[in-house]
Write a protein that holds these residues in place. Sequence first.
Motif, short mmCIF file in Angstrom:
data_model
loop_
_atom_site.label_atom_id
_atom_site.label_comp_id
_atom_site.label_asym_id
_atom_site.label_seq_id
_atom_site.Cartn_x
_atom_site.Cartn_y
_atom_site.Cartn_z
N LYS A 31 0.84 -1.19 0.00
CA LYS A 31 0.00 0.00 0.00
C LYS A 31 0.87 1.25 0.00
CE LYS A 31 -0.57 -0.07 5.06
NZ LYS A 31 -1.56 -0.12 6.15
N GLU A 45 1.15 5.33 1.33
CA GLU A 45 0.68 6.37 2.23
C GLU A 45 1.29 7.70 1.82
OE1 GLU A 45 1.68 5.33 6.21
OE2 GLU A 45 0.26 3.65 6.31
N LYS A 46 0.48 8.76 1.90
CA LYS A 46 0.98 10.10 1.61
C LYS A 46 1.63 10.66 2.87
CE LYS A 46 -2.22 11.17 -2.12
NZ LYS A 46 -3.25 12.12 -2.63
N LYS A 61 5.00 7.06 0.78
CA LYS A 61 5.66 5.93 1.44
C LYS A 61 5.04 4.64 0.95
CE LYS A 61 7.10 4.35 6.05
NZ LYS A 61 6.97 4.61 7.52
#
Length: 446
Positions: free
Chosen positions: A363, A365-366, A373
């Motif tokens: 996944k 992530e901002k 990330k």
Amino acid sequence: MFFRFLLKNFLGRIVAMLTIFSWGALFAQNTAGVNFLRLDVGSRAQAMGSAYTALASNANGIHYNPAGMGFGVNRELMLYHAQWFADISVENVTFMYPFSTRFSIGSSVSFLHTSEFTRYEVDPLTGGPIENGTFSVYDLVISTGLGYRVNDNIAIGTNIKYFQESLETVNARGIAFDAGILAEIPYSGLRVGFAVQNIGPPVKYIESQESLPTTFRAGLAYRVNSLNSVFALDVTKTVGQQVRFLPGMEFGLSNNFYLRGGYQVTDQEGSGLAAGFGLRMLGHHKVNYVYAPFGDLGDTHRAELVFHLGTVPVNTSFNSSEKFSPSQNGRAKEAINQVQKISSADGIESLVNGALLPPVDLKIEKMPNSKMKLIWNSISGENTGYLIYAKREGGSRWIKLTSSPIKNTFQLFTPKRDNVKLVFVVTAIRGGEESDFSEPAYFSTP
């Protein structure tokens, strides 16, 4: 501007073709037999109401649009069972084998059978019925085909089928063909598919002949990455039948569990509803189930196991078919991302016992300061490194972003361009051996 014109023009043509297809099909008056060729196969597809013409890039898809094999990257073995009403069962084995990111073959065997029937004859003395043994009924379909990806966005494919129907001593057999095309609209999440199924000569039953149930399919599918969902719509027309509209959807509650639903707008027996779920096990293997009620006839249950047998070999560089020079390749890497290494492993230890499995739960992530990330979980134990690959969404060639394996299960990136849609995958590496791709993660810049 030019690309927008092409895209708008292409979508306009698709809508026009769908409209003409739907209206023209309303006036077809021919009838057909050999209806077991119309039986749908594949629990994932059936749970979505059989709206699968534009999603046909896995083992399920071979039965809806052979062109989908051209987009296939996973080698799969599917074992399918359907329990219908009146003791009717359907068994199927489907095998799909991509040789590359552009060429795949597939093969399938379907077997419909029932419990034995009691044979009756007329008693010459009383005129009443008397039992005289039993007999069986079965249908068999064996198909094989191939799909070819013409370019990054278009694939074509075809199947050939041998079928046989048996009712006691009466047998009928024949040959049929399928053909299809599947297209991805770049950077839109939209797919469009067309297929023609069961093309072939009439089948002879004793002294009569019946035409095949030739079926025309057109489908749209739209993937919403932010919702982990797919929405699809098929329009189908079979000779002698009314037009059917088949909407369906799939919603991922996680990367390992999916809920599906569909509805068949038709005048056939039953509510037309279908619902099911999909469960991913051990990283890649899957279980799919679907339930569909058929009114007074009873309920039906269908399930399948899909075994993941590997992914096509990783192609980490552009080849001549991509028409990229080395300098363009370098600029493409730079345009995608500037990798900020967290750590690296210069010497990966030798391979330990156990299978080398790809990472899971990938996944994105901002992060603050416009960073992103990429995170994943490892299921390959200690002494494992990881390589990260990326490509343009809709592209077919992967670029390796890590020059050497990293030890961490995350990586930071700084996007350098806006309006870019990318697909990321991660592999595990140990002792010089590299795993299959992980499931992809999607990222787009504002």
